[in-house]
Design a protein around this motif. Structure first.
Motif, mmCIF file in Angstrom:
data_model
loop_
_atom_site.group_PDB
_atom_site.id
_atom_site.type_symbol
_atom_site.label_atom_id
_atom_site.label_comp_id
_atom_site.label_asym_id
_atom_site.label_seq_id
_atom_site.Cartn_x
_atom_site.Cartn_y
_atom_site.Cartn_z
ATOM 1 N N SER A 47 0.636 -1.140 -0.020
ATOM 2 C CA SER A 47 -0.049 0.141 0.153
ATOM 3 C C SER A 47 0.797 1.337 0.046
ATOM 4 O O SER A 47 1.915 1.169 0.846
ATOM 5 N N VAL A 48 0.435 2.115 -0.679
ATOM 6 C CA VAL A 48 1.381 3.320 -0.961
ATOM 7 C C VAL A 48 0.781 4.588 -0.683
ATOM 8 O O VAL A 48 -0.769 4.613 -0.865
ATOM 9 N N HIS A 49 1.325 5.467 0.503
ATOM 10 C CA HIS A 49 0.440 6.506 1.074
ATOM 11 C C HIS A 49 1.033 7.843 0.753
ATOM 12 O O HIS A 49 0.817 8.897 1.445
ATOM 13 N N SER A 50 1.968 8.081 -0.156
ATOM 14 C CA SER A 50 2.436 9.408 -0.794
ATOM 15 C C SER A 50 2.913 9.306 -2.059
ATOM 16 O O SER A 50 3.217 8.475 -2.639
ATOM 17 N N LEU A 51 3.259 10.585 -2.752
ATOM 18 C CA LEU A 51 3.930 10.635 -4.119
ATOM 19 C C LEU A 51 5.252 10.054 -3.815
ATOM 20 O O LEU A 51 5.832 9.440 -4.843
ATOM 21 N N GLY A 71 -1.929 -3.558 -3.570
ATOM 22 C CA GLY A 71 -2.934 -3.918 -2.780
ATOM 23 C C GLY A 71 -4.309 -3.041 -2.808
ATOM 24 O O GLY A 71 -4.869 -2.914 -2.002
ATOM 25 N N LEU A 72 -4.469 -2.512 -3.960
ATOM 26 C CA LEU A 72 -5.643 -1.625 -3.934
ATOM 27 C C LEU A 72 -6.789 -2.272 -4.854
ATOM 28 O O LEU A 72 -6.582 -2.461 -6.053
ATOM 29 N N THR A 73 -7.970 -2.151 -4.284
ATOM 30 C CA THR A 73 -9.138 -2.656 -5.212
ATOM 31 C C THR A 73 -10.412 -2.020 -4.686
ATOM 32 O O THR A 73 -10.405 -1.412 -3.720
ATOM 33 N N ASP A 74 -11.326 -1.967 -5.612
ATOM 34 C CA ASP A 74 -12.716 -1.487 -5.432
ATOM 35 C C ASP A 74 -13.880 -2.598 -5.560
ATOM 36 O O ASP A 74 -14.808 -2.259 -6.112
ATOM 37 N N GLN A 75 -13.449 -3.881 -5.292
ATOM 38 C CA GLN A 75 -14.317 -5.178 -5.466
ATOM 39 C C GLN A 75 -15.578 -4.813 -4.973
ATOM 40 O O GLN A 75 -16.477 -5.441 -5.459
ATOM 41 N N TRP A 83 -7.272 -0.592 0.733
ATOM 42 C CA TRP A 83 -6.147 -1.368 0.630
ATOM 43 C C TRP A 83 -6.538 -2.616 1.235
ATOM 44 O O TRP A 83 -7.095 -2.839 2.245
ATOM 45 N N THR A 84 -5.702 -3.772 0.637
ATOM 46 C CA THR A 84 -6.062 -4.794 1.341
ATOM 47 C C THR A 84 -5.493 -5.176 2.716
ATOM 48 O O THR A 84 -5.664 -6.304 3.459
ATOM 49 N N ASP A 85 -4.582 -4.322 3.071
ATOM 50 C CA ASP A 85 -4.141 -4.038 4.535
ATOM 51 C C ASP A 85 -5.090 -3.680 5.332
ATOM 52 O O ASP A 85 -4.585 -3.616 6.514
ATOM 53 N N GLY A 86 -6.249 -3.074 5.103
ATOM 54 C CA GLY A 86 -6.726 -2.149 5.894
ATOM 55 C C GLY A 86 -6.187 -0.894 6.117
ATOM 56 O O GLY A 86 -6.963 -0.083 6.879
ATOM 57 N N SER A 87 -5.191 -0.606 5.476
ATOM 58 C CA SER A 87 -5.113 0.898 6.051
ATOM 59 C C SER A 87 -5.771 2.006 5.322
ATOM 60 O O SER A 87 -6.283 1.590 4.172
ATOM 61 N N ALA A 88 -5.736 3.327 5.432
ATOM 62 C CA ALA A 88 -6.460 4.327 5.181
ATOM 63 C C ALA A 88 -6.154 4.743 3.582
ATOM 64 O O ALA A 88 -4.849 4.609 3.164
ATOM 65 N N TYR A 89 -7.080 4.781 2.785
ATOM 66 C CA TYR A 89 -6.978 5.144 1.425
ATOM 67 C C TYR A 89 -6.617 6.960 1.446
ATOM 68 O O TYR A 89 -7.338 7.697 1.320
ATOM 69 N N ASP A 90 -5.394 7.283 1.687
ATOM 70 C CA ASP A 90 -5.315 8.378 2.146
ATOM 71 C C ASP A 90 -4.480 9.043 0.947
ATOM 72 O O ASP A 90 -3.784 10.466 1.190
#
Length: 135
Positions: A47-51, A71-75, A83-90
């Motif tokens: 999961s990536v959280h910055s540029l 790990g990014l999905t909108d299924q 994110w599949t790891d549950g972290s914030a989509y920030d």
């Protein structure tokens, strides 16, 4: 890539901040990629959280790993990325993708991102994957 960390994957790997990333060759679909990361001891797909973090992960993509699942999905709900790891989509890494129909999983390219069917293993080039774990 070279398996310099002896994790049995042909990957380009390095640490950035508090995480260790490994960009690995495919072809694999999204679910197989998440499982491969976990079986080999990683937390799962990155999961990536910055540029800056996204640019670092893209720097690991090399010839043979031109495209890589993260790990990014909108299924679960179309247009709601998680994110599949549950972290914030920030950080909007999916910005500019054209999500139509069953394009529910995201891969990075050297310069951008694309969403595609989660069962895909290639899109012109084979789709690899990026694993992540804490340092």
């Amino acid at each position: 890539g070279i398996d310099s960390d002896c994790d049995l994957l042909d990957c380009e790997a390095a640490s950035h901040g508090s995480s260790y990333f490994a960009a690995c060759a495919g072809p694999m679909n999204f679910t197989m990629s998440e499982s491969a990361c976990q079986i080999l001891g990683y937390d799962g797909l990155a999961s990536v959280h910055s540029l800056i973090e996204t640019a670092f992960v893209r720097s690991l993509l090399t010839t043979g790993v031109d495209l890589a699942w993260v790990g990014l999905t909108d299924q679960d709900e179309e247009g709601t990325w998680v994110w599949t790891d549950g972290s914030a989509y920030d950080f909007d890494v999916a910005s500019g993708t054209t999500d139509t129909g069953n394009e529910d999983c995201l891969y990075l390219t050297g310069t951008g991102a694309n969403d595609i069917n989660c069962n895909a293993t290639s899109n012109v080039s084979p789709i690899g994957f990026v694993c992540q774990q804490p340092n």
